[in-house]
Design a protein around this motif. Structure first.
Motif, PDB file in Angstrom:
ATOM      1  N   PHE A 249       0.819  -1.204   0.000  1.00 50.45           N
ATOM      2  CA  PHE A 249       0.000   0.000   0.000  1.00 50.45           C
ATOM      3  C   PHE A 249       0.861   1.265   0.000  1.00 50.45           C
ATOM      4  N   ILE A 250       0.416   2.261  -0.744  1.00 51.88           N
ATOM      5  CA  ILE A 250       1.007   3.595  -0.719  1.00 51.88           C
ATOM      6  C   ILE A 250      -0.127   4.573  -0.469  1.00 51.88           C
ATOM      7  N   ALA A 251      -0.030   5.311   0.619  1.00 49.37           N
ATOM      8  CA  ALA A 251      -1.037   6.317   0.966  1.00 49.37           C
ATOM      9  C   ALA A 251      -2.446   5.733   0.988  1.00 49.37           C
ATOM     10  N   GLY A 252      -2.576   4.528   1.512  1.00 48.20           N
ATOM     11  CA  GLY A 252      -3.893   3.926   1.658  1.00 48.20           C
ATOM     12  C   GLY A 252      -4.436   3.279   0.402  1.00 48.20           C
ATOM     13  N   SER A 253      -3.640   3.166  -0.653  1.00 46.80           N
ATOM     14  CA  SER A 253      -4.084   2.552  -1.903  1.00 46.80           C
ATOM     15  C   SER A 253      -3.206   1.348  -2.216  1.00 46.80           C
ATOM     16  N   GLU A 254      -3.854   0.227  -2.547  1.00 51.91           N
ATOM     17  CA  GLU A 254      -3.114  -0.993  -2.840  1.00 51.91           C
ATOM     18  C   GLU A 254      -2.532  -0.912  -4.252  1.00 51.91           C
ATOM     19  N   LYS A 255      -1.217  -0.799  -4.333  1.00 55.15           N
ATOM     20  CA  LYS A 255      -0.549  -0.620  -5.619  1.00 55.15           C
ATOM     21  C   LYS A 255      -0.039  -1.936  -6.211  1.00 55.15           C
ATOM     22  N   LEU A 256       0.365  -2.861  -5.345  1.00 56.25           N
ATOM     23  CA  LEU A 256       0.924  -4.134  -5.810  1.00 56.25           C
ATOM     24  C   LEU A 256       0.256  -5.262  -5.048  1.00 56.25           C
ATOM     25  N   THR A 257      -0.152  -6.297  -5.786  1.00 55.31           N
ATOM     26  CA  THR A 257      -0.860  -7.433  -5.190  1.00 55.31           C
ATOM     27  C   THR A 257      -0.162  -8.722  -5.574  1.00 55.31           C
ATOM     28  N   VAL A 258      -0.002  -9.624  -4.601  1.00 46.94           N
ATOM     29  CA  VAL A 258       0.534 -10.961  -4.855  1.00 46.94           C
ATOM     30  C   VAL A 258      -0.468 -11.971  -4.312  1.00 46.94           C
TER      31      VAL A 258
ATOM     32  N   ILE B 200      -0.387  -5.329 -10.742  1.00 48.93           N
ATOM     33  CA  ILE B 200      -0.047  -3.921 -10.552  1.00 48.93           C
ATOM     34  C   ILE B 200      -1.229  -3.112 -11.066  1.00 48.93           C
ATOM     35  N   GLY B 201      -1.898  -2.425 -10.176  1.00 53.12           N
ATOM     36  CA  GLY B 201      -3.086  -1.689 -10.564  1.00 53.12           C
ATOM     37  C   GLY B 201      -4.345  -2.526 -10.529  1.00 53.12           C
ATOM     38  N   THR B 202      -4.256  -3.774 -10.088  1.00 52.64           N
ATOM     39  CA  THR B 202      -5.423  -4.640  -9.963  1.00 52.64           C
ATOM     40  C   THR B 202      -5.215  -5.558  -8.769  1.00 52.64           C
ATOM     41  N   THR B 203      -6.271  -5.798  -8.015  1.00 47.37           N
ATOM     42  CA  THR B 203      -6.198  -6.720  -6.877  1.00 47.37           C
ATOM     43  C   THR B 203      -6.645  -8.119  -7.262  1.00 47.37           C
ATOM     44  N   SER B 204      -7.000  -8.314  -8.533  1.00 54.39           N
ATOM     45  CA  SER B 204      -7.434  -9.628  -9.008  1.00 54.39           C
ATOM     46  C   SER B 204      -6.692  -9.996 -10.297  1.00 54.39           C
ATOM     47  N   PRO B 205      -5.362 -10.146 -10.238  1.00 58.47           N
ATOM     48  CA  PRO B 205      -4.612 -10.481 -11.456  1.00 58.47           C
ATOM     49  C   PRO B 205      -5.049 -11.827 -12.017  1.00 58.47           C
ATOM     50  N   SER B 206      -5.209 -11.882 -13.344  1.00 55.41           N
ATOM     51  CA  SER B 206      -5.642 -13.112 -13.991  1.00 55.41           C
ATOM     52  C   SER B 206      -4.492 -13.851 -14.649  1.00 55.41           C
ATOM     53  N   THR B 207      -3.312 -13.215 -14.733  1.00 63.90           N
ATOM     54  CA  THR B 207      -2.137 -13.847 -15.305  1.00 63.90           C
ATOM     55  C   THR B 207      -0.983 -13.714 -14.320  1.00 63.90           C
ATOM     56  N   GLU B 208       0.168 -14.322 -14.682  1.00 61.46           N
ATOM     57  CA  GLU B 208       1.314 -14.281 -13.778  1.00 61.46           C
ATOM     58  C   GLU B 208       1.738 -12.856 -13.462  1.00 61.46           C
ATOM     59  N   LEU B 209       1.638 -11.947 -14.453  1.00 70.16           N
ATOM     60  CA  LEU B 209       1.895 -10.527 -14.229  1.00 70.16           C
ATOM     61  C   LEU B 209       0.811  -9.751 -14.957  1.00 70.16           C
ATOM     62  N   ASP B 210      -0.028  -9.077 -14.187  1.00 66.97           N
ATOM     63  CA  ASP B 210      -1.171  -8.353 -14.741  1.00 66.97           C
ATOM     64  C   ASP B 210      -1.012  -6.878 -14.387  1.00 66.97           C
ATOM     65  N   ILE B 211      -0.821  -6.043 -15.426  1.00 63.79           N
ATOM     66  CA  ILE B 211      -0.584  -4.618 -15.214  1.00 63.79           C
ATOM     67  C   ILE B 211      -1.754  -3.828 -15.802  1.00 63.79           C
ATOM     68  N   ILE B 212      -2.375  -2.997 -14.956  1.00 58.04           N
ATOM     69  CA  ILE B 212      -3.471  -2.146 -15.408  1.00 58.04           C
ATOM     70  C   ILE B 212      -3.112  -0.705 -15.064  1.00 58.04           C
ATOM     71  N   GLY B 213      -3.224   0.184 -16.043  1.00 61.02           N
ATOM     72  CA  GLY B 213      -2.831   1.569 -15.843  1.00 61.02           C
ATOM     73  C   GLY B 213      -3.674   2.277 -14.805  1.00 61.02           C
ATOM     74  N   ASN B 214      -3.072   3.306 -14.204  1.00 57.76           N
ATOM     75  CA  ASN B 214      -3.736   4.163 -13.220  1.00 57.76           C
ATOM     76  C   ASN B 214      -4.297   3.330 -12.079  1.00 57.76           C
ATOM     77  N   ALA B 215      -3.419   2.944 -11.168  1.00 56.36           N
ATOM     78  CA  ALA B 215      -3.800   2.010 -10.116  1.00 56.36           C
ATOM     79  C   ALA B 215      -4.868   2.561  -9.179  1.00 56.36           C
TER      80      ALA B 215
END
Length: 407
Positions: free
Chosen positions: A116-125, A133-148
């Motif tokens: 978390f950064i400033a109360g926002s979840e930026k990275l999820t495992v 990154i930018g999603t709390t429900s990644p569907s692939t090994e690395l899932d990046i969505i803009g504007n977290a």
């Protein structure tokens, strides 16, 4: 040892001494016991070494909560925290002024570790190894969505890999490995170091195909200088856009092997696109044309340079005799393969009839796989021979007439 009530009794010297000793031992051992302190021995925010679970716990005025694993095994000293929330992560950091922040790490769900950064979840495992990154429900090994923080239509998803910030000569790589043959990489995307105008490459190892695929009805487009140049449309047709640039000597090599070429009736915007494919093929002596799967004969003008000819002799057979055997005809096209009836009357010859008189005067054979076409070089040559013979006869007659007139 049993924890004490932390109160020194008002009693005889021996009792007081023993009470003091018991309290000092409790402080020394952090109230170590296998039983939760209760009653008069419980003080809010007191610490307790739980010998039953091997945990160091602190009371938060409501209950004891574990903060450190104090077992004697390899996990001794492991920190323990509550799962936490987005606003209050299980582990939080202080800022430079010493104030507690909303930045840290927590366990929002039993199967999800969040940063978390400033109360926002930026990275999820996730527990299955997926990273978001930018999603709390990644569907692939690395899932990046803009504007977290907030997903918007203008958000970009960016993966920026820099080789070495202090050394621009280093290359930046993304390597993909999926077999045991090429363990360094099977597919590599490279940005070469060396400055602002470095090359970029996509490298593929092995004898398998390097595919560029669109799973749905979508084109594949190639651009240069942000302008569309080539396109393979959703039906598989290759579209080559116009260009205004000139070609240098280094730009004229290479081979294009198409199944067929489709053209337009001119270059204007309203030009009709023809519905048939055409190809050309050099036989070694003539350029032939195919329309779709049909050989429609020679299309090249005859080459007549002496350097490509041998066994050259002057024609001795009578050209007039041959010309007299030819049958000039009028005709109209009929529907046959790629040829269409158009009702136009034309003058010409029948190819196999010409071939019977002048063997090299037509290409192909009668009723063969290819459409026969005339070889005008051979026909014109025989016509010239016939004309020469006729001229010779005319000149002889003129000489005889002149002699008669003179007598």
């Amino acid at each position: 040892m049993a924890n004490t009530d932390t109160v020194i009794a008002n009693a005889s010297g021996q009792t007081v001494r023993e009470d003091i000793q018991a309290n000092l031992q409790a402080v020394k051992g952090n109230n170590s016991t296998g039983t939760t302190p209760t009653g008069t021995s419980l003080i809010s925010y007191m610490s307790w070494a739980n010998t039953s679970t091997n945990q160091y716990q602190v009371h938060n005025s409501s209950a004891f909560l574990p903060v450190v694993d104090i077992s004697t095994g390899t996990s001794a000293g492991t920190h323990i925290a509550k799962p936490g929330t987005t606003a209050i992560p299980g582990y939080r950091f202080l800022d430079s002024s010493g104030s507690v922040t909303q930045s840290g790490m927590g366990l929002p769900a039993d199967t999800r570790l969040g940063f978390f950064i400033a109360g926002s979840e930026k990275l999820t495992v996730l527990s299955d190894g997926k990273v978001g990154i930018g999603t709390t429900s990644p569907s692939t090994e690395l899932d990046i969505i803009g504007n977290a923080t907030v997903q918007t239509s203008t958000a970009d998803a960016i993966l920026n890999i820099t080789a070495t910030a202090s050394d621009s000569s280093k290359n930046a790589y993304i390597d993909l490995v999926a077999d045991t043959t090429y363990t360094d990489y099977g597919l590599r995307i490279i940005r070469n170091g060396g400055g602002a105008n470095s090359d970029s490459l996509i490298m593929h190892k092995g004898t398998g195909k390097l595919k560029i695929d669109t799973d749905e009805a979508a084109p594949i487009v190639f651009l240069t200088n942000s302008a569309e140049r080539w396109k393979v449309n959703e039906n598989g047709a290759f579209v080559w856009s116009g260009h205004t640039g000139s070609l240098g000597s280094a730009d004229v090599s290479g081979v294009v092997v198409p199944k067929g070429i489709m053209s337009k009736t001119g270059s204007n915007a309203g030009a009709t696109t023809l519905g048939n494919l055409y190809n050309f093929y050099w036989t070694g002596s003539a350029l032939k044309c195919w329309i779709d799967e049909n050989d429609v004969g020679q299309v090249s003008g005859p080459s007549s340079d002496y350097r490509i000819k041998q066994n050259i002799t002057t024609q001795t057979e009578s050209g007039i005799d041959k010309i007299k055997q030819l049958r000039p005809v009028t005709y109209q096209y009929q529907d046959y393969k790629v040829f269409k009836a158009d009702g136009v009357t034309r003058e010409g010859f029948i190819a196999h009839e010409v071939q019977e008189v002048i063997p090299s005067g037509a290409d192909g054979v009668k009723d063969g796989d290819s459409i026969q076409s005339l070889s005008m070089d051979a026909i014109v040559s025989v016509l010239t021979k016939a004309l020469q013979e006729a001229v010779a006869k005319i000149e002889t007659l003129e000489t005889k007439v002149a002699a008669l007139e003179g007598s």
